[in-house]
Design a protein around this motif. Structure first.
Motif, PDB file in Angstrom:
ATOM      1  N   ILE A   2       0.867  -1.175   0.000  1.00  0.00           N
ATOM      2  CA  ILE A   2       0.000   0.000   0.000  1.00  0.00           C
ATOM      3  C   ILE A   2       0.907   1.230   0.000  1.00  0.00           C
ATOM      4  CG2 ILE A   2      -1.930   1.176   1.097  1.00  0.00           C
ATOM      5  CD1 ILE A   2      -2.468  -1.727   0.233  1.00  0.00           C
ATOM      6  N   LEU A   3       0.717   2.107  -0.963  1.00  0.00           N
ATOM      7  CA  LEU A   3       1.575   3.270  -1.134  1.00  0.00           C
ATOM      8  C   LEU A   3       0.788   4.544  -0.869  1.00  0.00           C
ATOM      9  CD1 LEU A   3       4.483   4.090  -2.079  1.00  0.00           C
ATOM     10  CD2 LEU A   3       3.478   4.453  -4.353  1.00  0.00           C
ATOM     11  N   GLY A   4       1.440   5.499  -0.214  1.00  0.00           N
ATOM     12  CA  GLY A   4       0.868   6.819  -0.024  1.00  0.00           C
ATOM     13  C   GLY A   4       1.632   7.833  -0.849  1.00  0.00           C
ATOM     14  N   LEU A   5       0.920   8.835  -1.366  1.00  0.00           N
ATOM     15  CA  LEU A   5       1.521   9.848  -2.219  1.00  0.00           C
ATOM     16  C   LEU A   5       1.060  11.218  -1.762  1.00  0.00           C
ATOM     17  CD1 LEU A   5       3.211  10.075  -4.912  1.00  0.00           C
ATOM     18  CD2 LEU A   5       1.013  10.218  -6.095  1.00  0.00           C
ATOM     19  N   ASP A   6       2.008  12.134  -1.615  1.00  0.00           N
ATOM     20  CA  ASP A   6       1.722  13.514  -1.226  1.00  0.00           C
ATOM     21  C   ASP A   6       2.279  14.426  -2.315  1.00  0.00           C
ATOM     22  OD1 ASP A   6       1.270  15.943   0.005  1.00  0.00           O
ATOM     23  OD2 ASP A   6       2.760  15.658   1.601  1.00  0.00           O
ATOM     24  N   VAL A   7       1.392  14.980  -3.132  1.00  0.00           N
ATOM     25  CA  VAL A   7       1.804  15.813  -4.259  1.00  0.00           C
ATOM     26  C   VAL A   7       1.753  17.278  -3.826  1.00  0.00           C
ATOM     27  CG1 VAL A   7       1.394  16.442  -6.660  1.00  0.00           C
ATOM     28  CG2 VAL A   7       0.881  14.116  -5.875  1.00  0.00           C
ATOM     29  N   GLY A   8       2.927  17.855  -3.605  1.00  0.00           N
ATOM     30  CA  GLY A   8       3.011  19.246  -3.196  1.00  0.00           C
ATOM     31  C   GLY A   8       3.399  20.141  -4.352  1.00  0.00           C
ATOM     32  N   ALA A  10       6.055  22.065  -4.412  1.00  0.00           N
ATOM     33  CA  ALA A  10       7.509  22.027  -4.584  1.00  0.00           C
ATOM     34  C   ALA A  10       8.064  20.613  -4.551  1.00  0.00           C
ATOM     35  CB  ALA A  10       8.188  22.862  -3.505  1.00  0.00           C
ATOM     36  N   ASN A  11       7.518  19.770  -3.659  1.00  0.00           N
ATOM     37  CA  ASN A  11       8.032  18.411  -3.493  1.00  0.00           C
ATOM     38  C   ASN A  11       6.907  17.397  -3.591  1.00  0.00           C
ATOM     39  OD1 ASN A  11      11.001  18.809  -2.487  1.00  0.00           O
ATOM     40  ND2 ASN A  11       9.792  20.252  -1.287  1.00  0.00           N
ATOM     41  N   THR A  12       7.198  16.271  -4.210  1.00  0.00           N
ATOM     42  CA  THR A  12       6.280  15.145  -4.225  1.00  0.00           C
ATOM     43  C   THR A  12       6.923  14.015  -3.433  1.00  0.00           C
ATOM     44  OG1 THR A  12       5.226  15.728  -6.319  1.00  0.00           O
ATOM     45  CG2 THR A  12       5.137  13.420  -5.665  1.00  0.00           C
ATOM     46  N   LYS A  13       6.128  13.426  -2.510  1.00  0.00           N
ATOM     47  CA  LYS A  13       6.650  12.432  -1.587  1.00  0.00           C
ATOM     48  C   LYS A  13       5.824  11.160  -1.682  1.00  0.00           C
ATOM     49  CE  LYS A  13       7.675  16.328   1.463  1.00  0.00           C
ATOM     50  NZ  LYS A  13       7.437  16.948   2.789  1.00  0.00           N
ATOM     51  N   ALA A  14       6.500  10.035  -1.514  1.00  0.00           N
ATOM     52  CA  ALA A  14       5.834   8.738  -1.515  1.00  0.00           C
ATOM     53  C   ALA A  14       6.357   7.924  -0.345  1.00  0.00           C
ATOM     54  CB  ALA A  14       6.080   7.999  -2.825  1.00  0.00           C
ATOM     55  N   ILE A  24      11.371  11.149  -1.917  1.00  0.00           N
ATOM     56  CA  ILE A  24      11.068  12.582  -1.918  1.00  0.00           C
ATOM     57  C   ILE A  24      11.771  13.201  -3.116  1.00  0.00           C
ATOM     58  CG2 ILE A  24      11.237  14.766  -0.676  1.00  0.00           C
ATOM     59  CD1 ILE A  24      11.322  13.190   1.918  1.00  0.00           C
ATOM     60  N   GLU A  25      11.014  13.912  -3.942  1.00  0.00           N
ATOM     61  CA  GLU A  25      11.569  14.492  -5.165  1.00  0.00           C
ATOM     62  C   GLU A  25      11.168  15.963  -5.266  1.00  0.00           C
ATOM     63  OE1 GLU A  25      13.643  13.660  -8.983  1.00  0.00           O
ATOM     64  OE2 GLU A  25      13.413  12.552  -7.114  1.00  0.00           O
ATOM     65  N   TYR A  26      12.150  16.812  -5.524  1.00  0.00           N
ATOM     66  CA  TYR A  26      11.860  18.232  -5.755  1.00  0.00           C
ATOM     67  C   TYR A  26      11.273  18.381  -7.155  1.00  0.00           C
ATOM     68  CZ  TYR A  26      12.667  23.267  -6.363  1.00  0.00           C
ATOM     69  OH  TYR A  26      12.509  24.615  -6.607  1.00  0.00           O
ATOM     70  N   LEU A  27       9.978  18.716  -7.217  1.00  0.00           N
ATOM     71  CA  LEU A  27       9.259  18.859  -8.488  1.00  0.00           C
ATOM     72  C   LEU A  27       8.435  20.141  -8.438  1.00  0.00           C
ATOM     73  CD1 LEU A  27       7.955  15.220  -9.136  1.00  0.00           C
ATOM     74  CD2 LEU A  27       9.624  16.454 -10.521  1.00  0.00           C
ATOM     75  N   PRO A  28       9.002  21.277  -8.768  1.00  0.00           N
ATOM     76  CA  PRO A  28       8.262  22.538  -8.705  1.00  0.00           C
ATOM     77  C   PRO A  28       7.176  22.615  -9.783  1.00  0.00           C
ATOM     78  CG  PRO A  28      10.437  22.883  -9.681  1.00  0.00           C
ATOM     79  CD  PRO A  28      10.397  21.461  -9.217  1.00  0.00           C
ATOM     80  N   LEU A  29       5.935  22.462  -9.375  1.00  0.00           N
ATOM     81  CA  LEU A  29       4.837  22.424 -10.343  1.00  0.00           C
ATOM     82  C   LEU A  29       4.671  23.743 -11.071  1.00  0.00           C
ATOM     83  CD1 LEU A  29       2.063  20.351  -8.503  1.00  0.00           C
ATOM     84  CD2 LEU A  29       3.953  19.568  -9.949  1.00  0.00           C
ATOM     85  N   TRP A  30       5.060  24.863 -10.411  1.00  0.00           N
ATOM     86  CA  TRP A  30       4.923  26.161 -11.083  1.00  0.00           C
ATOM     87  C   TRP A  30       5.887  26.299 -12.259  1.00  0.00           C
ATOM     88  CZ3 TRP A  30       7.311  25.371  -6.456  1.00  0.00           C
ATOM     89  CH2 TRP A  30       8.632  25.781  -6.345  1.00  0.00           C
ATOM     90  N   LYS A  31       6.872  25.415 -12.329  1.00  0.00           N
ATOM     91  CA  LYS A  31       7.784  25.386 -13.471  1.00  0.00           C
ATOM     92  C   LYS A  31       7.450  24.241 -14.415  1.00  0.00           C
ATOM     93  CE  LYS A  31      11.793  27.553 -11.286  1.00  0.00           C
ATOM     94  NZ  LYS A  31      13.246  27.428 -11.019  1.00  0.00           N
ATOM     95  N   GLU A  32       6.249  23.684 -14.228  1.00  0.00           N
ATOM     96  CA  GLU A  32       5.775  22.576 -15.055  1.00  0.00           C
ATOM     97  C   GLU A  32       6.762  21.409 -15.015  1.00  0.00           C
ATOM     98  OE1 GLU A  32       4.723  24.022 -18.922  1.00  0.00           O
ATOM     99  OE2 GLU A  32       3.177  25.370 -18.156  1.00  0.00           O
ATOM    100  N   ALA A  33       7.169  21.048 -13.806  1.00  0.00           N
ATOM    101  CA  ALA A  33       8.067  19.906 -13.616  1.00  0.00           C
ATOM    102  C   ALA A  33       7.403  18.633 -14.133  1.00  0.00           C
ATOM    103  CB  ALA A  33       8.403  19.765 -12.135  1.00  0.00           C
ATOM    104  N   PRO A  34       8.180  17.656 -14.557  1.00  0.00           N
ATOM    105  CA  PRO A  34       7.641  16.428 -15.163  1.00  0.00           C
ATOM    106  C   PRO A  34       7.022  15.499 -14.117  1.00  0.00           C
ATOM    107  CG  PRO A  34      10.020  16.272 -15.004  1.00  0.00           C
ATOM    108  CD  PRO A  34       9.660  17.669 -14.566  1.00  0.00           C
ATOM    109  N   LEU A  35       5.823  15.839 -13.652  1.00  0.00           N
ATOM    110  CA  LEU A  35       5.180  15.064 -12.594  1.00  0.00           C
ATOM    111  C   LEU A  35       4.821  13.654 -13.056  1.00  0.00           C
ATOM    112  CD1 LEU A  35       3.924  14.874  -9.770  1.00  0.00           C
ATOM    113  CD2 LEU A  35       1.825  15.876 -10.722  1.00  0.00           C
ATOM    114  N   ILE A  36       4.178  13.544 -14.214  1.00  0.00           N
ATOM    115  CA  ILE A  36       3.719  12.228 -14.659  1.00  0.00           C
ATOM    116  C   ILE A  36       4.879  11.255 -14.858  1.00  0.00           C
ATOM    117  CG2 ILE A  36       2.546  10.973 -16.507  1.00  0.00           C
ATOM    118  CD1 ILE A  36       0.628  13.296 -16.774  1.00  0.00           C
ATOM    119  N   PRO A  37       5.977  11.638 -15.523  1.00  0.00           N
ATOM    120  CA  PRO A  37       7.104  10.695 -15.630  1.00  0.00           C
ATOM    121  C   PRO A  37       7.624  10.241 -14.275  1.00  0.00           C
ATOM    122  CG  PRO A  37       7.362  12.452 -17.226  1.00  0.00           C
ATOM    123  CD  PRO A  37       6.209  12.839 -16.354  1.00  0.00           C
TER     124      PRO A  37
END
Length: 331
Positions: A2-8, A10-14, A24-37
């Motif tokens: 069972i996996l938990g995901l926190d999409v922030g 600046a950071n996305t955590k699992a 934990i990955e630094y993925l700044p959504l305001w810069k259109e970071a590659p969330l889906i990949p």
């Protein structure tokens, strides 16, 4: 699994429900970071049987409003994972409105802390913000970030990303009170790196100047906050800027914990996130007992606690239908 995901924003955590898998990955959504990949990599690596999701990234200014952000994140998650997906809202998994999912990660954390530790002030300091959630049988916080800001249950100050100009109006150096420029020249990561609270490896965000994450570069950035450079004011003055910024952040955190603990008559602080050491220091200054979740679950789980909490809560839901979680009965 069972996996938990926190999409922030600046950071996305699992984190898995057993705590053995964390990311934990630094993925700044305001810069259109590659969330889906990134999510697809997590899906392939973890191969979860079920996924629990919380989020705060809907506020990123790449989205015109929160609803659009929530739907975009939901769509990204569903495209990346083939397993059943459950989204946690402020009232638990049994949400009814899209708005219930916005910035609900604190609710999952508080629901788990309520069950496993009990009445307390749950304080979670991440890279960007600090949640202060009173728990007395259940989470006593307001439902939205807007309301929590107003009630002092959310402090927009984090261990790494906070602009020093948002903390300090001025600094006292060179026998002068010097106002800070309002530019984004330095962040709290620079202050804490120079002060020794974090290491170069802990500087897990992009520096304001896009430069190097080392002490000398941090000193240069600190000097710029007063429109100077190291040749002009020297490294000692730059260190003093960082010291005053760190002290101000601790003072704001201490004031916030004092207020919530007094209003709700709570003597136990439960600390989580990368800033749990700062939380413990503030609690100690107030004479409050403090439990650091990093000492219970390990630092990787504590740093990604909302993701871990969501996974645990989903696991409980799957194993015991009808159990009360987050203040309501799940079916």
């Amino acid at each position: 699994m069972i996996l938990g995901l926190d999409v922030g924003g600046a950071n996305t955590k699992a984190a898995s429900s057993d705590g053995l898998f964390t990311k934990i990955e630094y993925l700044p959504l305001w810069k259109e970071a590659p969330l889906i990949p990134f999510l697809r990599r997590i899906s392939a690596e973890a191969a979860p049987e079920a996924l629990a999701v919380v989020m705060t990234g809907e506020l990123a200014d790449t989205f015109p409003d929160k609803r659009t952000g929530v739907l975009a994140i939901m769509g990204a998650v569903k495209r990346a994972f083939s397993c059943p997906v459950s989204f946690w809202g402020v009232d638990g998994f049994g949400w009814s409105e899209i708005s219930d999912l916005a910035a609900a990660n604190w609710s999952a954390s508080a629901a788990l802390v309520s069950q496993e530790i009990g009445d307390s002030l749950f304080v979670d300091m991440g890279s960007t913000t600090t949640d202060l959630i009173p728990i007395k049988g259940r989470a006593m916080a307001a439902r939205t970030d807007f309301e929590r800001l107003g009630r002092g249950e959310l402090i927009y100050s984090g261990l790494l990303r906070t602009n020093l100009a948002a903390l300090l109006g001025y600094v006292e150096i060179k026998r002068m009170k010097v106002p800070l420029s309002s530019e984004l020249f330095a962040v709290t990561a620079d202050a804490h790196l120079v002060g020794g609270r974090i290491s170069e490896g802990d500087y897990a965000v992009e520096p304001p100047d896009g430069g190097v994450r080392d002490r000398q570069s941090a000193l240069r950035r600190l000097a710029r906050t007063v429109c100077a450079d190291l040749g002009e004011i020297g490294p000692e003055a730059a260190e003093e800027i960082g010291r005053q910024a760190a002290a101000r952040q601790l003072s704001r955190l201490t004031d916030g914990i004092r207020r919530q603990s007094q209003v709700h008559n709570l003597s136990l602080v439960v600390a989580a996130g990368i800033g749990d050491g700062l939380i413990e220091e503030a609690a100690r200054d107030l004479g409050l007992e403090c439990v650091r979740l990093s000492k219970i679950y390990g630092s990787r789980v504590s740093d990604a606690f909302p993701a871990y909490a969501a996974a645990r809560l989903l696991e409980m839901r799957m194993q015991a239908p009808g159990r009360r979680i987050g203040g309501r009965t799940l079916k």
